[in-house]
Design a protein around this motif. Structure first.
Motif, PDB file in Angstrom:
ATOM      1  N   VAL A   1      -6.309   6.930  79.863  1.00 50.00           N
ATOM      2  CA  VAL A   1      -6.941   8.173  80.316  1.00 50.00           C
ATOM      3  C   VAL A   1      -7.337   9.030  79.119  1.00 50.00           C
ATOM      4  N   ILE A   2      -6.460   9.169  78.143  1.00 43.98           N
ATOM      5  CA  ILE A   2      -6.775   9.959  76.951  1.00 43.98           C
ATOM      6  C   ILE A   2      -7.971   9.344  76.223  1.00 43.98           C
ATOM      7  N   TYR A   3      -7.936   8.040  76.036  1.00 42.58           N
ATOM      8  CA  TYR A   3      -9.015   7.317  75.366  1.00 42.58           C
ATOM      9  C   TYR A   3     -10.320   7.481  76.140  1.00 42.58           C
TER      10      TYR A   3
ATOM     11  N   ARG B   1      -4.238   5.461  64.953  1.00 45.93           N
ATOM     12  CA  ARG B   1      -3.793   5.547  63.566  1.00 45.93           C
ATOM     13  C   ARG B   1      -3.580   6.992  63.140  1.00 45.93           C
ATOM     14  N   ASN B   2      -4.616   7.808  63.300  1.00 44.04           N
ATOM     15  CA  ASN B   2      -4.480   9.200  62.849  1.00 44.04           C
ATOM     16  C   ASN B   2      -3.468   9.982  63.681  1.00 44.04           C
ATOM     17  N   HIS B   3      -3.549   9.842  65.009  1.00 45.66           N
ATOM     18  CA  HIS B   3      -2.679  10.626  65.889  1.00 45.66           C
ATOM     19  C   HIS B   3      -1.470   9.842  66.393  1.00 45.66           C
ATOM     20  N   ARG B   4      -1.417   8.565  66.084  1.00 48.56           N
ATOM     21  CA  ARG B   4      -0.231   7.726  66.341  1.00 48.56           C
ATOM     22  C   ARG B   4       0.169   7.644  67.817  1.00 48.56           C
ATOM     23  N   PHE B   5      -0.803   7.680  68.713  1.00 55.02           N
ATOM     24  CA  PHE B   5      -0.484   7.395  70.112  1.00 55.02           C
ATOM     25  C   PHE B   5      -0.060   5.937  70.216  1.00 55.02           C
TER      26      PHE B   5
ATOM     27  N   HIS C   1      -9.067   4.126  65.455  1.00 57.36           N
ATOM     28  CA  HIS C   1      -8.583   4.731  64.214  1.00 57.36           C
ATOM     29  C   HIS C   1      -8.108   6.162  64.462  1.00 57.36           C
ATOM     30  N   VAL C   2      -8.905   6.929  65.198  1.00 55.94           N
ATOM     31  CA  VAL C   2      -8.566   8.328  65.454  1.00 55.94           C
ATOM     32  C   VAL C   2      -7.330   8.450  66.342  1.00 55.94           C
ATOM     33  N   ILE C   3      -7.323   7.693  67.447  1.00 56.38           N
ATOM     34  CA  ILE C   3      -6.270   7.867  68.452  1.00 56.38           C
ATOM     35  C   ILE C   3      -4.972   7.160  68.074  1.00 56.38           C
TER      36      ILE C   3
END
Length: 290
Positions: free
Chosen positions: A169-171, A134-138, A130-132
């Protein structure tokens, strides 16, 4: 050397007869001389001199990067963010490690506000998704899959587009800062993550960040490997090291440059890759070199 002496030395690059010797002397001074070379580039109107200065600056930066990679490798490749930043600095020498760290920390903080101690692992992953995603649209950079930018963490964070490895990597960096048991997995043709809880109640499962964090079972991975028509290996299901991840990112970057016919850059990246594939020097080897 004083500033006056350094500038006098750089001015001698104009003389073709002694330029090779001067370049050698400048290279011995290392990266500290780069600001003076950049200043000289701004002051000259000679395109050939500008090109010589650009080549010299790049060579100094490349040699510095090689040395920093060796230090990172020899220290045990403990910090994944640092390893990816080093790769990033090949294209962006001025890339700021602390700026990357702040970007990851912001994602971690947002996820932390939603994290609950009693959460089931599947719910923890859904929260991160949700954060990565949906919210930040990666999301996946499907239009430019082989772009070198996909291997550059700075660009991925700026554009929100990446390849399977950079998104993972970000996740991964965010998950590990939350003390979640998430690790990288080196699948052929695809990089994924695995959640491996110490609690036997929760069997390991896998996360495909290139598909917005969809959860996969071991059976899904076995089916994927079977479709590739290759022999299954236990390494396809188990965590890999930070060194493995940065090596793979480097191979991706090398392939990107090859596809763009930027063969000089591809060759330089292959030289960086050698540093990460050769063994750490043994103490007796280091004594012999001294």
């Amino acid at each position: 050397m004083t500033t006056k002496e350094i500038k006098a030395l750089i001015s001698l690059l104009d003389d073709p007869e002694i330029a090779p010797q001067i370049q050698s002397e400048i290279q011995n001074l290392g990266e500290t001389i780069i600001p003076y070379l950049e200043e000289s580039w701004e002051e000259t109107l000679d395109p050939q001199q500008q090109q010589r200065l650009e080549d010299l600056i790049h060579q100094l930066q490349f040699e510095g990067l090689q040395q920093r990679l060796r230090v990172w490798r020899d220290a045990g490749a403990q910090d994944l963010l640092e390893g990816m930043w080093l790769l990033n600095s090949y294209q962006y020498p001025d890339a700021d490690l602390q700026a990357l760290n702040r970007a990851i920390e912001q994602l971690r903080f947002e996820a932390w506000t939603l994290l609950r101690a009693e959460m089931h692992p599947a719910d923890q992953v859904q929260m991160l998704n949700h954060v990565i995603f949906r919210n930040h649209r990666f999301s996946a950079n499907t239009q430019h899959f082989h772009s070198p930018a996909n291997s550059m963490l700075q660009r991925v964070i700026e554009t929100k587009r990446g390849n399977p490895l950079s998104l993972c990597v970000i996740y991964l960096l965010v998950a590990q800062r939350l003390d979640l048991p998430v690790f990288g997995v080196n699948l052929p043709n695809l990089f994924v993550l695995t959640y491996q809880s110490e609690n036997a109640t929760f069997p390991p499962f896998y996360i495909n960040c290139y598909n917005r964090g969809v959860v996969l079972s071991r059976a899904d991975i076995e089916h994927y490997v079977g479709q590739l028509g290759i022999t299954s290996q236990e390494a396809f299901y188990e965590p890999c090291s930070n060194l493995d991840i940065v090596r793979r990112a480097m191979r991706n970057l090398q392939v990107s440059f090859e596809k763009l016919q930027e063969l000089g850059k591809a060759e330089e990246v292959s030289q960086l890759l050698v540093i990460l594939t050769e063994d750490k020097p043994k103490p007796e080897d280091e004594d012999e070199e001294d």
